[in-house]
Scaffold this motif. Structure first.
Motif, PDB file in Angstrom:
ATOM      1  N   ASN A 116       0.832  -1.214   0.000  1.00 28.16           N
ATOM      2  CA  ASN A 116       0.000   0.000   0.000  1.00 28.16           C
ATOM      3  C   ASN A 116       0.862   1.257   0.000  1.00 28.16           C
ATOM      4  O   ASN A 116       0.587   2.211   0.726  1.00 28.16           O
ATOM      5  CB  ASN A 116      -0.917   0.050   1.225  1.00 28.16           C
ATOM      6  N   ILE A 117       1.915   1.230  -0.803  1.00 27.29           N
ATOM      7  CA  ILE A 117       2.799   2.408  -0.814  1.00 27.29           C
ATOM      8  C   ILE A 117       2.040   3.586  -1.418  1.00 27.29           C
ATOM      9  O   ILE A 117       1.508   3.495  -2.519  1.00 27.29           O
ATOM     10  CB  ILE A 117       4.076   2.133  -1.638  1.00 27.29           C
ATOM     11  N   SER A 118       1.985   4.668  -0.661  1.00 29.38           N
ATOM     12  CA  SER A 118       1.379   5.899  -1.171  1.00 29.38           C
ATOM     13  C   SER A 118       2.507   6.890  -1.395  1.00 29.38           C
ATOM     14  O   SER A 118       3.147   7.342  -0.446  1.00 29.38           O
ATOM     15  CB  SER A 118       0.382   6.467  -0.164  1.00 29.38           C
ATOM     16  N   TRP A 119       2.748   7.221  -2.661  1.00 29.89           N
ATOM     17  CA  TRP A 119       3.829   8.157  -2.970  1.00 29.89           C
ATOM     18  C   TRP A 119       3.394   9.577  -2.651  1.00 29.89           C
ATOM     19  O   TRP A 119       4.215  10.461  -2.482  1.00 29.89           O
ATOM     20  CB  TRP A 119       4.264   8.005  -4.431  1.00 29.89           C
ATOM     21  N   ARG A 120       2.096   9.781  -2.583  1.00 28.97           N
ATOM     22  CA  ARG A 120       1.570  11.101  -2.222  1.00 28.97           C
ATOM     23  C   ARG A 120       1.760  11.360  -0.722  1.00 28.97           C
ATOM     24  O   ARG A 120       2.248  12.412  -0.325  1.00 28.97           O
ATOM     25  CB  ARG A 120       0.077  11.144  -2.569  1.00 28.97           C
ATOM     26  N   ASN A 121       1.372  10.366   0.088  1.00 26.97           N
ATOM     27  CA  ASN A 121       1.476  10.521   1.541  1.00 26.97           C
ATOM     28  C   ASN A 121       2.824  10.053   2.081  1.00 26.97           C
ATOM     29  O   ASN A 121       3.085  10.182   3.263  1.00 26.97           O
ATOM     30  CB  ASN A 121       0.366   9.721   2.234  1.00 26.97           C
ATOM     31  N   ARG A 122       3.630   9.501   1.201  1.00 26.20           N
ATOM     32  CA  ARG A 122       4.925   8.915   1.568  1.00 26.20           C
ATOM     33  C   ARG A 122       4.757   7.963   2.756  1.00 26.20           C
ATOM     34  O   ARG A 122       5.425   8.063   3.780  1.00 26.20           O
ATOM     35  CB  ARG A 122       5.946  10.026   1.859  1.00 26.20           C
ATOM     36  N   HIS A 129       7.694   8.684   4.844  1.00 25.08           N
ATOM     37  CA  HIS A 129       7.575   9.573   5.997  1.00 25.08           C
ATOM     38  C   HIS A 129       6.940   8.811   7.164  1.00 25.08           C
ATOM     39  O   HIS A 129       7.118   9.167   8.326  1.00 25.08           O
ATOM     40  CB  HIS A 129       6.722  10.782   5.570  1.00 25.08           C
ATOM     41  N   ARG A 130       6.220   7.726   6.799  1.00 22.13           N
ATOM     42  CA  ARG A 130       5.498   6.967   7.805  1.00 22.13           C
ATOM     43  C   ARG A 130       5.404   5.500   7.370  1.00 22.13           C
ATOM     44  O   ARG A 130       5.112   5.218   6.197  1.00 22.13           O
ATOM     45  CB  ARG A 130       4.088   7.561   7.924  1.00 22.13           C
ATOM     46  N   GLY A 161       2.282   2.887  14.183  1.00 23.12           N
ATOM     47  CA  GLY A 161       2.766   3.876  13.226  1.00 23.12           C
ATOM     48  C   GLY A 161       4.159   4.308  13.619  1.00 23.12           C
ATOM     49  O   GLY A 161       4.445   4.520  14.801  1.00 23.12           O
ATOM     50  N   LEU A 162       5.024   4.373  12.632  1.00 27.88           N
ATOM     51  CA  LEU A 162       6.404   4.807  12.868  1.00 27.88           C
ATOM     52  C   LEU A 162       6.701   5.969  11.936  1.00 27.88           C
ATOM     53  O   LEU A 162       6.665   5.811  10.708  1.00 27.88           O
ATOM     54  CB  LEU A 162       7.371   3.639  12.611  1.00 27.88           C
ATOM     55  N   LEU A 163       6.989   7.120  12.510  1.00 30.92           N
ATOM     56  CA  LEU A 163       7.331   8.287  11.703  1.00 30.92           C
ATOM     57  C   LEU A 163       8.845   8.349  11.527  1.00 30.92           C
ATOM     58  O   LEU A 163       9.599   7.844  12.367  1.00 30.92           O
ATOM     59  CB  LEU A 163       6.818   9.568  12.369  1.00 30.92           C
TER      60      LEU A 163
END
Lengths: 181, 208
Positions: free
Chosen positions: B83-89, B126-127, B171-173
């Motif tokens: 589920n890689i989101s390149w928009r939300n990184r 980013h996450r 969640g890991l930022l």
């Protein structure tokens, strides 16, 4: 059609696709309209019509909400029903934030009845962005518990938004109903 | 050979198909991750082929599939960033250790650490999120050691053997991961993705 004081709840019709598309196109971002990667999507009207024809909508899991004048004002339903663990995601969308104080009560009463009586689910989940204040207040008023937030899950408008999860268990729902009747 | 160089990561490829298929058919895979008993071996195989086929070397893939391997023990497990989101990184991480005797070893933690380095340092995430069942403490402890925060608790959310268990959303930022890495800089350096690649290069294998 389910007729209430503020709303008419009915199965969706193909023409409703224009209204649903406006929910995606206009107004603030809403958690219920994000895809599995938590990205906003922009479906075309034919794509939405195709979705409306699908089994779930046809069997009455998704509903259109009209106000008392017959104008569409919201979209709601249950999706992703997990029969094994007995839960589903509840979707509740209104164009006007004020509807979360009035129309939403009738719609939620109907949907929770469907979830806990018709489908005998154990719990329902609702996702909300941290900007959807009207939705969050409405859920808290109806006894939903905050289960946590995915921090900085969506990037929009130049900023990060948290994605909050609320849950309501059938037992808590029944207890609330018993205490208010 | 120290623990840091015993196992390494590489991209999953077609030749791994039979081992991955064997793992996915194991009831443990369905217990700890997902899957359906009603799925036939052929359907599982097709799913894996599709999954490995999507694993493109270039572009912006929707998922990255890696295997954990050692020279001594062969394929040990698999890790995916999905589920890689390149928009939300952002992306989700799933880990499965097929080699049962290795489940509580440092190997899994090391592989997760390197995969997180790959996600943050190379893919510029980013996450990273993980959805882990409460009955799998080995997994969620690894995430916590890496700095992840238990963000969501879903009570009685997953049914296993007739019992409903809780599920946790972690969640890991990026900055949380960096803080942990800086705190353990000395050991992190030895265990890093960079050190792994250097070791493989020195020993004559190109890291893939």
């Amino acid at each position: 059609m389910i007729t209430g004081e503020h709303t008419h709840i009915r199965f969706p019709e193909l023409d409703d696709a224009f209204f649903v598309r406006q929910l995606y196109v206009a107004g603030p971002k809403r958690a219920a309209l994000l895809d599995s990667r938590r990205e906003p999507i922009l479906p075309t009207t034919p794509e939405i019509q195709k979705t409306l024809l699908r089994k779930g909508a046809a069997q009455g899991l998704m509903y259109s909400v009209e106000d008392t004048t017959g104008a569409l004002c919201g979209w709601c339903g249950l999706r992703g029903i997990n029969y094994e663990a007995q839960y589903a995601e509840l979707v509740l969308l209104f164009v006007d934030a004020a509807a979360y104080d009035t129309a939403a009560d009738e719609v939620l009463t109907f949907l929770l009845g469907q979830a806990f009586t018709r489908f005998r689910l154990y719990k329902v989940l609702v996702l909300s962005l941290d900007t959807e204040h009207a939705l969050m207040h409405c859920l808290e008023r109806h006894g939903f518990a905050f289960a946590g937030a995915q921090r900085r899950a969506l990037f929009t408008g130049g900023d990060w938004r948290d994605l909050r999860t609320y849950t309501l268990k059938a037992t808590d729902y029944q207890a609330t109903r018993t205490s208010t009747t | 050979m120290g623990f840091a160089t015993e196992s390494y990561l590489r991209r999953a490829e077609r030749d791994d198909l039979d081992t991955i298929l064997e793992w996915m058919e194991d009831s443990d895979f369905r217990y700890f991750l997902y899957g359906d008993d009603a799925q036939s071996a052929r359907q599982t195989r097709e799913k894996i082929i599709m999954m490995l086929g999507r694993n493109t070397a270039q572009g912006m893939p929707g998922a990255v599939y890696l295997v954990i391997e050692s020279k001594k023990g062969g394929l040990l497990g698999m890790i995916s960033l999905q589920n890689i989101s390149w928009r939300n990184r952002s992306c989700n991480i799933d880990v499965y250790v097929g080699a049962k005797e290795q489940r509580n070893s440092m190997m899994a933690a090391l592989a997760v650490f390197r995969t997180l380095e790959y996600a943050f340092d190379e893919l510029n995430m980013h996450r990273v999120s993980a959805f882990i069942y409460a009955f799998n403490p080995a997994s969620w402890r690894i995430m916590e050691k890496a700095g992840a925060v238990r963000e969501i608790t879903l009570e009685k959310h997953v049914l296993r053997d007739g019992v409903l268990y809780d599920a946790y959303g972690y969640g890991l930022l990026r900055e949380e991961f960096e803080a942990v890495r800086n705190r353990h800089a000395a050991s992190a350096d030895k265990a890093s993705l960079k050190a792994m690649i250097a070791f493989l290069a020195d020993s004559g294998d190109a890291a893939s």
